[in-house]
Design an enzyme around this catalytic site. Structure first.
Site, PDB file in Angstrom:
ATOM      1  N   VAL A 283       0.721  -1.231  -0.222  1.00 17.31           N
ATOM      2  CA  VAL A 283       0.127   0.002   0.046  1.00 17.31           C
ATOM      3  C   VAL A 283       0.811   1.333  -0.018  1.00 17.31           C
ATOM      4  O   VAL A 283       0.212   2.472   0.161  1.00 17.31           O
ATOM      5  CB  VAL A 283      -1.043  -0.001   1.288  1.00 17.31           C
ATOM      6  CG1 VAL A 283      -1.810  -1.130   1.083  1.00 17.31           C
ATOM      7  CG2 VAL A 283      -0.186   0.059   2.549  1.00 17.31           C
TER       8      VAL A 283
ATOM      9  N   SER B 280     -15.459 -10.406  15.053  1.00 16.43           N
ATOM     10  CA  SER B 280     -16.421  -9.751  14.304  1.00 16.43           C
ATOM     11  C   SER B 280     -17.470 -10.561  13.437  1.00 16.43           C
ATOM     12  O   SER B 280     -18.428  -9.822  12.878  1.00 16.43           O
ATOM     13  CB  SER B 280     -15.560  -8.785  13.433  1.00 16.43           C
ATOM     14  OG  SER B 280     -14.938  -9.427  12.139  1.00 16.43           O
TER      15      SER B 280
ATOM     16  N   LYS C  66     -13.469  -3.177   5.317  1.00 15.47           N
ATOM     17  CA  LYS C  66     -14.593  -4.064   5.048  1.00 15.47           C
ATOM     18  C   LYS C  66     -15.493  -3.102   3.926  1.00 15.47           C
ATOM     19  O   LYS C  66     -16.320  -3.971   3.247  1.00 15.47           O
ATOM     20  CB  LYS C  66     -15.132  -4.416   6.522  1.00 15.47           C
ATOM     21  CG  LYS C  66     -14.410  -5.344   7.266  1.00 15.47           C
ATOM     22  CD  LYS C  66     -15.025  -5.343   8.703  1.00 15.47           C
ATOM     23  CE  LYS C  66     -14.247  -6.346   9.517  1.00 15.47           C
ATOM     24  NZ  LYS C  66     -14.716  -6.631  10.860  1.00 15.47           N
TER      25      LYS C  66
END
Length: 808
Positions: A395, A715, A758
């Site tokens: 990234v 989660s 997400k």
């Protein structure tokens, strides 16, 4: 002539007295026709010669010593053994291992035998013989011989010429190589120079020729031919000696020249010293260090240490081992940038332009650097800051460090901490060790020649500990703004101020970073890029860079945005852009190769070309089920590679009894979440008799696909609960919905992390509606609009809120 043959004889009696044995000299020498064989492994011997024979075989020693009382001469056959194809000699095993011509030797004197030592005796060679028959009596050899009858020859002019040539060559050989002087004396003493045969034998024996070459002389009956062969060997020896003399002369000449130059240089140096035109090494070193520190702003501690080392050098001579140690230490002390700082850039506009030109996105990092510059412009200086950039691979964490250094106008130094397991790599080695060096931090400061560089500590999450210490603990001092103004490197042993240094660390995960170290750094997360960002990065940075790298003009190969979209979705779906750049590089290589013959004027890459250029798709199209199914729910997960969709499947197996199991390589936390979901759903549907009967009569199997991939985290709690609820009630979820959230045992929905990643995964899977915990509403609102676009977010506090949204 010394030989060390292996003697094979019959077993004798025990060793008698070890007195010298001297056979009577007047006894008539009768040469026997059957002889015991002593093998010779190196060179043959010639008639009229005397020499030592060494016997190591104990049985032959006994046999020889047992013959001394018989008052008869002792004779042996000396036969040269043949060499194998590799030129090696070995113990003879058959008659084929011997040459056909040998000599008979009479024992003259036996030396006393010392236990454990070889037996040595002197022999006189009597005559040549031909081997008639060689008999092996295990493991020994006996030979039947036929002696040569030496013919009386007439000494012709030709033989005289050969003899004269041999004698002249031997004289020249002795002059060139004094080692042959003894052989010449023996030749004059024992040989009648008017006997060509004997002259040939002795001259051949004098040479250093090989055994087979000398054996050829021994086996030649013709005196003329024999003396000719001997002359060849002597001439060959003469040429070798001449070459040796030539080589020795050349080497001596070179050595003499070098010695002469050395002495002249030494004299010149002494003359210059007397005239004051030169200085000794110590004085030169002293002046070098004094000139270095002239313009440095040295702290008092460093100045004292330098003065001590300079005084030590004055007392030590250059030949002392300590001289070089002190000189290396002074080199480091005087080459450190004490008080040397680069001028910082306080232009926010210029810094923003540099950051935007180099990197697309990364707004959090850019904003933090702009804030740093803004504070510095008011304060008048930029104080040291410790930033931690975290995110998946590719990234731009590492490359952004160089851009930050350029925007601040600072020097840049990067070193990787991955795999580092030695504390001394950070804090240096103590000078008592051979080859000691400062740590990486001090090396970086010296390399940058500035006391306020930007130092990037790459892969800080991959440090390990060993018996040499823990580098992470050593970094506690380096990365603590309250302590690093007095950083002490073990090698320098002088405190150095690191408070003006800007440290930027990078990591993929935070789990492996010690809490004490993590607490000292300001964390900035770099999430993965969405599709639009990847296409923009490829268009602005990756494609131009690879075009230049491959020597192409921008117009020669055209990659459109739809093609880039297909590449990202099918081949480079990771959070970063490293895989995307690899795909672009591969496309350019294959395109150049296939169009090399026809030219690369303007080649347009199409979607249908990708399979041939990149192979089959690595990723299938990621989207929620178009037709919802009972027990199947779409969740959202966060991995090292960024965000992804996560499907939860439940299945009821009618066994007549209740039960529950999970599969899919789930971690401990995720297994506990599934058990909480199972217990809560059974509690929630406790008033529904059909549901109660369902759970009592069915074994429930919950599975998370991609079973080869380990998964963990809390989660997926509400996702697993929805899957169990759907299966128990037979209801399907509303189409286009994905969710994430931790479920408690009482039905509350707790917040989760990785919201941005997400949401990126949800957009990639064409999700229309996402369900998030109420406490993550602020995280969602802070997302850029291009991520939230086309996404409808519902925020819930309890699981009952989830059911109202998902099941109508």
């Amino acid at each position: 002539m010394a030989e060390e043959p292996t003697i094979l004889t019959p077993d004798g009696v025990e060793n008698p007295d070890h007195d010298d044995l001297q056979f009577p000299a007047r006894m008539e020498d009768i040469l026997p026709e059957m002889l015991m064989v002593i093998p010779l492994y190196e060179r043959p011997m010639f008639p009229k010669m005397m020499g030592p024979i060494i016997i190591e075989d104990m049985r032959l020693q006994k046999f020889i010593l047992s013959q001394k009382d018989k008052k008869v001469p002792l004779f042996f056959a000396l036969l040269l053994t043949r060499q194998d194809p590799d030129g090696q000699v070995k113990a003879p095993e058959s008659a084929d291992d011997f040459y056909d011509v040998g000599v008979v030797a009479k024992v003259i004197q036996i030396s006393p035998l010392t236990i454990g030592e070889p037996l040595q005796f002197i022999v006189e060679i009597k005559a040549r013989f031909d081997v008639v028959k060689l008999i092996k009596k295990e493991p020994l050899f006996q030979v039947e011989v036929k002696y040569w009858q030496e013919e009386k020859i007439k000494v012709t002019d030709e033989l005289k010429a050969y003899s004269t040539a041999i004698i002249d060559s031997i004289k020249e050989l002795v002059h060139l190589n004094p080692i042959f002087r003894e052989g010449l004396s023996l030749l004059i003493e024992r040989i009648n120079l008017h006997e060509p045969g004997s002259l040939a034998d002795f001259s051949a024996a004098m040479t250093t020729s090989s055994g087979p070459e000398i054996q050829k002389v021994l086996a030649t009956r013709s005196v003329r031919k024999r003396i000719e062969l001997a002359l060849v060997l002597i001439k060959k020896e003469l040429e070798i000696s001449k070459l040796k003399v030539k080589i020795s002369s050349r080497i001596e000449e070179q050595l003499s020249k070098q010695q002469r130059e050395f002495f002249l240089k030494q004299q010149l140096q002494e003359i210059k010293k007397e005239l004051g035109l030169t200085k000794d090494d110590t004085q030169t070193e002293m002046e070098k260090y004094e000139n270095r520190i002239k313009d440095l702003h040295l702290p008092e501690e460093a100045q004292e240490r330098i003065d001590e080392e300079l005084e030590k050098i004055r007392l030590l001579g250059p030949s002392s081992p300590e001289f070089n140690v002190s000189r290396t230490y002074l080199d480091w002390l005087t080459m450190m940038p004490w008080g040397v700082y680069t001028k910082d850039n306080y232009s926010v506009k210029k810094a923003r332009k540099i950051l935007d030109d180099d990197h697309h996105g990364l707004d959090d990092v850019k904003d933090r650097i702009i804030e740093l510059i803004s504070v510095g412009s008011i304060k008048g200086e930029l104080t040291g800051t410790i930033l931690l950039l975290t995110g998946p691979p590719g990234v731009g964490k590492t490359s952004v460090g160089q851009s930050i250094a350029r925007s601040l106008g600072r020097k840049f130094f990067r070193f990787s901490l991955g795999g580092m397991r030695d504390e001394a790599e950070i804090k240096g080695h103590r000078r008592t060790y051979i080859g000691a060096m400062p740590g990486k931090v001090i090396q970086a400061i010296k390399s940058c020649k500035s006391a306020n560089p930007l130092i990037m500590l790459d892969e800080i999450d991959k440090i390990g500990a060993s018996f040499r210490g823990d580098p992470a603990s050593a970094l506690l001092e380096v990365l603590d703004p309250e302590q690093n103004s007095d950083f002490l490197d073990h090698y320098l042993d002088v405190r150095f101020d690191l408070s003006k240094v800007l440290f930027i660390c990078t990591a993929n995960l935070l789990d492996t970073i010690p809490p004490a170290l993590l607490d000292r750094m300001e964390r900035i997360e770099l999430p993965g890029y969405i599709l639009a960002e990847k296409i923009a990065i490829a268009r602005k940075h990756l494609i131009p860079r690879q075009m230049k790298h491959h020597g192409l003009r921008p117009s020669q190969i055209i990659i459109s945005n739809p093609v880039l979209t297909a590449i990202v979705e099918g081949y480079a779906r990771e959070a970063g852009v490293r895989g995307l750049e690899t795909c672009i590089r591969k496309i350019l290589r294959k395109t150049i190769t296939s169009h090399l013959a026809g030219g690369l004027e303007k080649v347009r890459i199409r979607k249908r070309d990708l399979r041939g250029l990149l192979g089959r798709r690595l990723f299938a199209e990621e989207q929620v089920y178009s037709t919802p199914r009972v027990g199947v729910i779409t969740g959202l997960a966060y991995t090292n590679m960024g965000g992804t969709t996560l499907y939860i499947e439940s299945l009821a197996v009618p066994t007549g009894d209740s039960g529950f199991k999970q599969t899919g390589q789930l971690g401990k936390v995720m297994i506990e979440s599934s058990e909480i979901a199972y217990s809560y759903i059974r509690f929630l549907l406790g008033d529904d008799s059909a549901a109660v009967k369902f759970f009592n009569k069915n074994f429930i199997h919950l599975h998370v696909p991609a079973g080869a991939t380990p998964k963990d985290g809390p989660s997926a709690g509400i996702t697993m609960a929805c899957s169990l609820y759907s299966m128990a009630t037979g209801k399907t979820i509303v189409p286009g919905v994905a969710m994430t959230g931790e479920l408690t045992l009482t039905g509350l929905v707790m917040p989760i992390g990785g919201v941005k990643e997400k949401m990126i995964a949800a957009r990639r899977a064409h999700v229309k509606q996402v369900i998030l915990p109420k406490e993550n509403e602020e995280d969602f609102d802070m997302l850029p609009d291009y991520i939230k676009e086309d996404l409808s977010a519902k925020f819930v506090e309890t699981f009952e809120d989830v059911l109202k949204i998902c099941f109508k």
